[in-house]
Structures are given as structure tokens and as C-alpha cells.
Scaffold this motif. Structure first.
Motif, short mmCIF file in Angstrom:
data_model
loop_
_atom_site.label_atom_id
_atom_site.label_comp_id
_atom_site.label_asym_id
_atom_site.label_seq_id
_atom_site.Cartn_x
_atom_site.Cartn_y
_atom_site.Cartn_z
N THR A 47 -51.92 -46.68 -67.89
CA THR A 47 -50.80 -47.31 -67.20
C THR A 47 -50.74 -48.79 -67.48
OG1 THR A 47 -50.93 -45.66 -65.41
CG2 THR A 47 -49.76 -47.71 -64.94
N ILE A 48 -51.89 -49.46 -67.43
CA ILE A 48 -51.94 -50.89 -67.74
C ILE A 48 -51.50 -51.14 -69.17
CG2 ILE A 48 -53.46 -52.89 -68.02
CD1 ILE A 48 -55.19 -51.73 -65.76
N ALA A 49 -52.03 -50.35 -70.11
CA ALA A 49 -51.68 -50.52 -71.52
C ALA A 49 -50.19 -50.26 -71.75
CB ALA A 49 -52.52 -49.59 -72.38
N LEU A 54 -44.80 -52.20 -73.00
CA LEU A 54 -43.37 -52.30 -72.68
C LEU A 54 -42.95 -53.75 -72.51
CD1 LEU A 54 -43.06 -49.32 -70.17
CD2 LEU A 54 -42.01 -49.46 -72.45
N ALA A 55 -43.80 -54.54 -71.86
CA ALA A 55 -43.48 -55.95 -71.65
C ALA A 55 -43.39 -56.70 -72.98
CB ALA A 55 -44.52 -56.59 -70.75
N LEU A 56 -44.24 -56.29 -73.93
CA LEU A 56 -44.24 -56.94 -75.25
C LEU A 56 -43.26 -56.28 -76.21
CD1 LEU A 56 -48.10 -57.45 -75.70
CD2 LEU A 56 -46.39 -59.16 -75.01
N ALA A 69 -49.14 -36.26 -82.63
CA ALA A 69 -50.36 -36.80 -83.23
C ALA A 69 -51.04 -37.77 -82.28
CB ALA A 69 -50.03 -37.49 -84.55
N THR A 70 -50.28 -38.63 -81.64
CA THR A 70 -50.86 -39.61 -80.72
C THR A 70 -51.50 -38.93 -79.51
OG1 THR A 70 -49.13 -41.19 -81.38
CG2 THR A 70 -50.40 -41.71 -79.41
N LEU A 179 -50.33 -50.34 -82.51
CA LEU A 179 -51.60 -50.11 -81.85
C LEU A 179 -51.48 -50.13 -80.33
CD1 LEU A 179 -54.02 -52.32 -84.01
CD2 LEU A 179 -53.64 -49.87 -84.17
N ARG A 180 -50.60 -50.99 -79.81
CA ARG A 180 -50.48 -51.13 -78.35
C ARG A 180 -49.91 -49.87 -77.72
NH1 ARG A 180 -47.00 -56.44 -79.22
NH2 ARG A 180 -46.24 -54.99 -80.81
N SER A 181 -48.87 -49.31 -78.32
CA SER A 181 -48.27 -48.11 -77.76
C SER A 181 -49.16 -46.89 -77.98
CB SER A 181 -46.88 -47.88 -78.36
OG SER A 181 -46.95 -47.69 -79.77
#
Length: 288
Positions: A47-49, A54-56, A69-70, A179-181
Motif C-alpha cells: 500500500t505504501i509503495a 501513484l504520487a510520482l 507476470a508482475t 520498478l516502483r509500480s
């Protein structure tokens, strides 16, 4: 620092983080229901990630194959691997568990030529065997308390195979994704898989609250689940999976160093010999 130096520094730091996770993980498992601890760890971290991604305005997977795959990466690398490892280590001797975990680079190197088109050269084989021999040298004298029942060993081994599968899926289908998503989605997938299992097998969650337990949970969420995951995916995106995974041989070495520093455990000649073998083995793998 050049690209290669950054890669080596990143790999060493990742293994240090992985080795440092033993203490907070042990505290969390002993003070709460293990499956609940893992499920909530992944859900909170995911949730934090996701909020940060989303913010970025990080791009999320678009196609069905990218999403699948993810999700598979999260299930294999987190839910199955850590779930099996945590369950096995309830009874399995810590040294035996470390040896089983160190099979990761060997298994990956054997399948990489067929699934990732990474060559398996004589130098790489020699380096992997030398590194694994170093792990055996260090850990056989530190089997610790616990047993080595076939069922526990098999469970730990299945977890390692699952981690290898997750690595292969990431290398084949996810290296072009953000990488973030990817970190957010795979953590949430692992948490959502473990949550119903925790309810079924462990019932209502319980915990013995203490400052150490709270710190352990925060460390597991922020440093291990988010920070270490981002670093691991970054390393895989930059290099061959079999070369990157060879650094796993250093996990018991960092654990040994932390034990000597924090618990004043002695370091013997056999430990030094094992460290030299592991270092030489990794060097062979990187140059092969």
C-alpha cells in the motif's frame, strides 16, 4: 563510480540487508502468527509503495501479460518463498536453512541457459561450486538448534525453487516495467494471497506487543519489503540473473559478521577460509 562498481556496491548492500533481516523476522515470527505477520507486512508495504508510485505518476503494467507476470513475481518471490522459509525454520536448524537457501544461485545457473539464454561456462560452474563450498564450510559448524527433517528441508527447498522461478519471470517479462509500480503490485499480490491462508490456518491474528516487535515490523516493511525489493529488481534489470544471484553466497558471511559485532561470537580459521572461497567463487562467476 562506474556502472560496474555501482552494480557490485548495490549487490553487496542488498545481501547485507537480506542478512540483517534475520533478527527482525525472528522477533516477528516468535511474537505473532507467522503467516499473519507476512501477510500484513506485504499488504502494508504494498500500500505504501502503491501510494508513492501513484504520487510520482509511475506507469503501472498495461497489458494482461504484464499484470500476470508482475503478480506471479510477487507470489513466487514473497508469498511462496518467504512463507515456506518461515514455516520450515520453525523446526529446521538455521545452518541447514542457510545451506538450502544458498542453492539459489546453483539452481538458477542450471536453468538460465535454457530459460534466459545466459551461458553456463566452466568458469561460472567452478565459481558457483567454490562459493557453495565456502557456505558449507561456514555453516556446517553452525547448524544451531533445530532438526533437519526431510519434510522441513523439502519445504525450504521448494521455497528456493519458487524464488528462482520468480527471478526468471521478472527477467523475461518485467525488466522494461517501472520498478516502483512493480514493487507495489507484487507486494500487494503476495499479501492478498497470504491473507485468506492466514485466516484459515491461523485464525484470528494475535501478537505480543513490545517496542522490539513494532520496530521489527517497521523494519521488515520499509527496509526489506520496499527498499530491498526495489534494489533487487534494479540489480536484475542491470545484469544477468545468474551473476547477480551469486552474491547470495555472502548471506551467511554478513550474518556471521553481524553476530560477531553484536553478539561477540568468535570467528575461526574455518570461517576465514569459507569467506575466501566465497569471494573467489563470486569473482569467477562475475568474470565468466
Amino acid at each position: 563510480m562506474n556502472r560496474r562498481a555501482w552494480g557490485i556496491a548495490g549487490a553487496l548492500f542488498y545481501i547485507f540487508l537480506w542478512a540483517s533481516a534475520f533478527i527482525p523476522s525472528k522477533i516477528g515470527v516468535l511474537a505473532s502468527s507467522p503467516m499473519w505477520f507476512l501477510a500484513l507486512r506485504f499488504l502494508v508495504a504494498g500500500t505504501i509503495a502503491a501510494v508513492v508510485a501513484l504520487a510520482l505518476r509511475a506507469p503501472f503494467p498495461r497489458t494482461r501479460r504484464e499484470w500476470t507476470a508482475t503478480i506471479v513475481v510477487g507470489i513466487c518471490n514473497n508469498a511462496i518463498y518467504l512463507g515456506c522459509t518461515y514455516e520450515a525454520l520453525r523446526h529446521l536448524a538455521a545452518g541447514v536453512g542457510a545451506i538450502v537457501a544458498s542453492l539459489n544461485p546453483l539452481i538458477l545457473a542450471l536453468v538460465a541457459p535454457f530459460l534466459l539464454r545466459e551461458p553456463l561456462t566452466r568458469g561460472k560452474i567452478a565459481g558457483l561450486l567454490l562459493g557453495f563450498g565456502g557456505v558449507l564450510s561456514i555453516m556446517l559448524v553452525r547448524a544451531g538448534s533445530g532438526t533437519a527433517e526431510p519434510g522441513d528441508v523439502a519445504l525450504a527447498f521448494f521455497g528456493v525453487v519458487s524464488a528462482v522461478a520468480g527471478t526468471i519471470v521478472y527477467k523475461r517479462y518485467c525488466t522494461a516495467l517501472d520498478l516502483r509500480s512493480v514493487t507495489a503490485v507484487q507486494l500487494l499480490a503476495a499479501g492478498m494471497l497470504l491473507l485468506p491462508l492466514a485466516i484459515i490456518f491461523e485464525g484470528a491474528p494475535h501478537a505480543m506487543w513490545s517496542p522490539a516487535f513494532v520496530v521489527s515490523f517497521i523494519y521488515s516493511v520499509v527496509v526489506m519489503s520496499i527498499g530491498a525489493s526495489l534494489l533487487w529488481f534494479w540489480l536484475l534489470s542491470r545484469g544477468d540473473a545468474s551473476r547477480v544471484s551469486a552474491y547470495y553466497f555472502l548471506t551467511p558471511v554478513f550474518g556471521l559478521a553481524l553476530a560477531a559485532l553484536l553478539l561477540h561470537e568468535p570467528v575461526g580459521v574455518r570461517d576465514i577460509g569459507g569467506l575466501i572461497a566465497i569471494t573467489a567463487g563470486i569473482a569467477f562467476v562475475q568474470r565468466a
